[in-house]
Scaffold this active site. Structure first.
Site, PDB file in Angstrom:
ATOM      1  N   MET A   1      51.590 -17.213  13.354  1.00 59.73           N
ATOM      2  CA  MET A   1      50.275 -17.765  13.012  1.00 59.73           C
ATOM      3  C   MET A   1      50.435 -19.078  12.236  1.00 59.73           C
ATOM      4  SD  MET A   1      47.730 -14.595  12.513  1.00 59.73           S
ATOM      5  CE  MET A   1      48.122 -14.232  10.823  1.00 59.73           C
TER       6      MET A   1
ATOM      7  N   LYS B   1      59.510  -7.668   7.851  1.00 59.29           N
ATOM      8  CA  LYS B   1      58.565  -7.764   6.735  1.00 59.29           C
ATOM      9  C   LYS B   1      57.261  -7.061   7.121  1.00 59.29           C
ATOM     10  CE  LYS B   1      55.621 -10.697   4.249  1.00 59.29           C
ATOM     11  NZ  LYS B   1      54.481 -11.107   5.030  1.00 59.29           N
TER      12      LYS B   1
ATOM     13  N   SER C   1      56.072 -15.735   2.766  1.00 57.24           N
ATOM     14  CA  SER C   1      54.851 -15.459   3.511  1.00 57.24           C
ATOM     15  C   SER C   1      53.976 -16.695   3.482  1.00 57.24           C
ATOM     16  CB  SER C   1      54.100 -14.288   2.857  1.00 57.24           C
ATOM     17  OG  SER C   1      52.772 -14.246   3.331  1.00 57.24           O
TER      18      SER C   1
ATOM     19  N   LEU D   1      54.613 -22.389   8.892  1.00 53.15           N
ATOM     20  CA  LEU D   1      55.961 -21.854   9.110  1.00 53.15           C
ATOM     21  C   LEU D   1      56.858 -22.021   7.887  1.00 53.15           C
ATOM     22  CD1 LEU D   1      56.543 -23.130  12.772  1.00 53.15           C
ATOM     23  CD2 LEU D   1      55.624 -20.921  12.013  1.00 53.15           C
TER      24      LEU D   1
ATOM     25  N   GLN E   1      53.903  -3.383  11.988  1.00 49.84           N
ATOM     26  CA  GLN E   1      53.624  -4.175  13.192  1.00 49.84           C
ATOM     27  C   GLN E   1      54.783  -4.067  14.185  1.00 49.84           C
ATOM     28  OE1 GLN E   1      51.818  -8.274  13.221  1.00 49.84           O
ATOM     29  NE2 GLN E   1      53.952  -8.870  13.289  1.00 49.84           N
TER      30      GLN E   1
ATOM     31  N   HIS F   1      60.027 -17.438   9.472  1.00 55.04           N
ATOM     32  CA  HIS F   1      59.775 -17.740  10.888  1.00 55.04           C
ATOM     33  C   HIS F   1      60.996 -18.412  11.517  1.00 55.04           C
ATOM     34  CE1 HIS F   1      55.553 -18.017   9.143  1.00 55.04           C
ATOM     35  NE2 HIS F   1      55.382 -17.115  10.095  1.00 55.04           N
TER      36      HIS F   1
ATOM     37  N   GLN G   1      42.532 -10.128  14.578  1.00 60.84           N
ATOM     38  CA  GLN G   1      43.281  -9.244  13.682  1.00 60.84           C
ATOM     39  C   GLN G   1      42.842  -9.396  12.233  1.00 60.84           C
ATOM     40  OE1 GLN G   1      47.114 -11.114  14.924  1.00 60.84           O
ATOM     41  NE2 GLN G   1      47.690 -10.905  12.783  1.00 60.84           N
TER      42      GLN G   1
HETATM   43  P1  AMP Z   1      52.923 -14.485  10.893  1.00 56.39           P
HETATM   44  O1  AMP Z   1      52.959 -15.965  11.130  1.00 56.39           O
HETATM   45  O2  AMP Z   1      52.721 -14.112   9.469  1.00 56.39           O
HETATM   46  O3  AMP Z   1      52.040 -13.760  11.866  1.00 56.39           O
HETATM   47  O4  AMP Z   1      54.386 -13.964  11.216  1.00 56.39           O
HETATM   48  C1  AMP Z   1      55.013 -14.236  12.444  1.00 56.39           C
HETATM   49  C2  AMP Z   1      56.310 -13.478  12.497  1.00 56.39           C
HETATM   50  O5  AMP Z   1      57.144 -13.867  11.400  1.00 56.39           O
HETATM   51  C3  AMP Z   1      56.130 -11.952  12.357  1.00 56.39           C
HETATM   52  O6  AMP Z   1      57.038 -11.318  13.256  1.00 56.39           O
HETATM   53  C4  AMP Z   1      56.506 -11.695  10.930  1.00 56.39           C
HETATM   54  O7  AMP Z   1      57.006 -10.393  10.708  1.00 56.39           O
HETATM   55  C5  AMP Z   1      57.608 -12.727  10.714  1.00 56.39           C
HETATM   56  N1  AMP Z   1      57.797 -13.021   9.294  1.00 56.39           N
HETATM   57  C6  AMP Z   1      56.842 -13.368   8.397  1.00 56.39           C
HETATM   58  N2  AMP Z   1      57.387 -13.511   7.174  1.00 56.39           N
HETATM   59  C7  AMP Z   1      58.714 -13.234   7.295  1.00 56.39           C
HETATM   60  C8  AMP Z   1      59.817 -13.202   6.390  1.00 56.39           C
HETATM   61  N3  AMP Z   1      59.665 -13.485   5.099  1.00 56.39           N
HETATM   62  N4  AMP Z   1      61.029 -12.876   6.864  1.00 56.39           N
HETATM   63  C9  AMP Z   1      61.211 -12.585   8.191  1.00 56.39           C
HETATM   64  N5  AMP Z   1      60.207 -12.605   9.098  1.00 56.39           N
HETATM   65  C10 AMP Z   1      58.977 -12.922   8.657  1.00 56.39           C
END
Ligand code: AMP
Length: 279
Positions: free
Chosen positions: A27, A146, A182, A30, A150, A34, A58
């Site tokens: 999303m 994390k 995050s 980054l 999901q 990511h 979501q």
């Molecule tokens: P998001 O952009 O938050 O939807 O996350 C996209 C992907 O990145 C998802 O598979 C998350 O689990 C992963 N992700 C988010 N934060 C982290 C992190 N700190 N370490 C590893 N993967 C992450």
């Protein structure tokens, strides 16, 4: 790197890729978490497609869809440096037709943890991931641990629906003080940012107790809650749950467990988890 905004353009660019293709759906906003998923995808397949799409379905009505951080320009540069071949940046209207009648629902696994406090969230996740898989047609996709629930839900969906995509789980990347990276950390004020590492500290304390033989669900949860309560200010727990790492049902003893937590730091909801094993 080719940047595409529409489904037909994505399909055309995808067709030109030779060999296996890895996919990392995001999303945006980054960060190194990511980027680590992209690195992992590159280790498994020569081609990499990344999507950035803040998926409205979501988010609940009172959640942070409108204020979710968006940094397309910086994100584009990061994807390019990570070796991404195709960056997919669709609009909401490209992805969702107004009269859609179909949703993907994974039962049971989605009732608990984040599913209990965010009704409809996982239907949004499984539906968008299915749509993105159908559009991108990757050989493999990488998701972060994390978002442990999901990852478990997507693994089950792919298995149940015979979706020909290998799912790879990647470890959580953290700040130096232990806070899981995050996109939502950008929304923490200075005071909340100071308190937020308590999530990790609580989980580590419970892990130490588990390794010293503690096998009581209630006690393991209490240890985490105590550290969160003692943090300087403003943390409020949504849930702190010790569960079976496979079924995500309440932990009933045994040598493997997972503690998953969701904590509000002000109005920012943070999640984290820890897998518990013997030392
Ligand atoms: P998001 O952009 O938050 O939807 O996350 C996209 C992907 O990145 C998802 O598979 C998350 O689990 C992963 N992700 C988010 N934060 C982290 C992190 N700190 N370490 C590893 N993967 C992450």
């Amino acid at each position: 790197m080719i940047i595409v905004n529409s489904i037909p353009k994505l399909r055309e660019a995808r067709k030109a890729l030779k060999g296996d293709t890895g996919f990392v759906p995001t999303m945006g906003a980054l960060h190194e978490g990511h980027l680590s998923l992209m690195k992992s995808a590159k280790e498994h397949a020569p081609n990499l497609i990344v999507s950035i799409f803040v998926n409205p379905t979501q988010f609940g009505p009172d959640e942070d869809l409108d204020t979710y951080p968006r940094y397309t320009e910086g994100d584009t540069k990061k994807c390019e440096s990570a070796g991404c071949d195709i960056l997919f940046l669709p609009n909401v209207s490209d992805i969702y037709v107004p009269d859609a009648k179909t949703e993907v629902h994974v039962s049971e696994l989605t009732n608990r943890l984040c599913g209990a406090s965010r009704p409809g969230h996982f239907n949004g996740v499984t539906t968008i991931v299915t749509k993105l898989f159908n559009i991108v047609q990757p050989d493999l996709a990488v998701f972060g641990k994390k978002d442990y629930q999901q990852l478990a839900v997507i693994r089950k969906m792919v298995l149940d629906l015979n979706i020909p995509v290998e799912i790879i789980g990647a470890p959580t990347i953290r700040e130096n003080d232990g806070l899981a990276k995050s996109s939502r950390n950008l929304k923490l004020n200075a005071q909340m940012r100071q308190s937020a590492p308590a999530l990790r500290q609580g989980l580590l304390k419970a892990q130490a107790a588990f390794q010293n033989g503690q096998r009581s669900k209630e006690e393991l949860e209490r240890i985490v809650a105590e550290v969160i309560d003692d943090a300087k200010a403003g943390l409020r727990s949504d849930y702190i749950s010790c569960v079976d790492p496979k079924s995500l049902e309440a932990y009933e003893g045994g040598e493997e467990a997972l503690i998953a937590i969701a904590i509000f730091a002000g109005d920012v909801r943070l999640i984290d988890n820890i897998e518990l094993h013997k030392a």
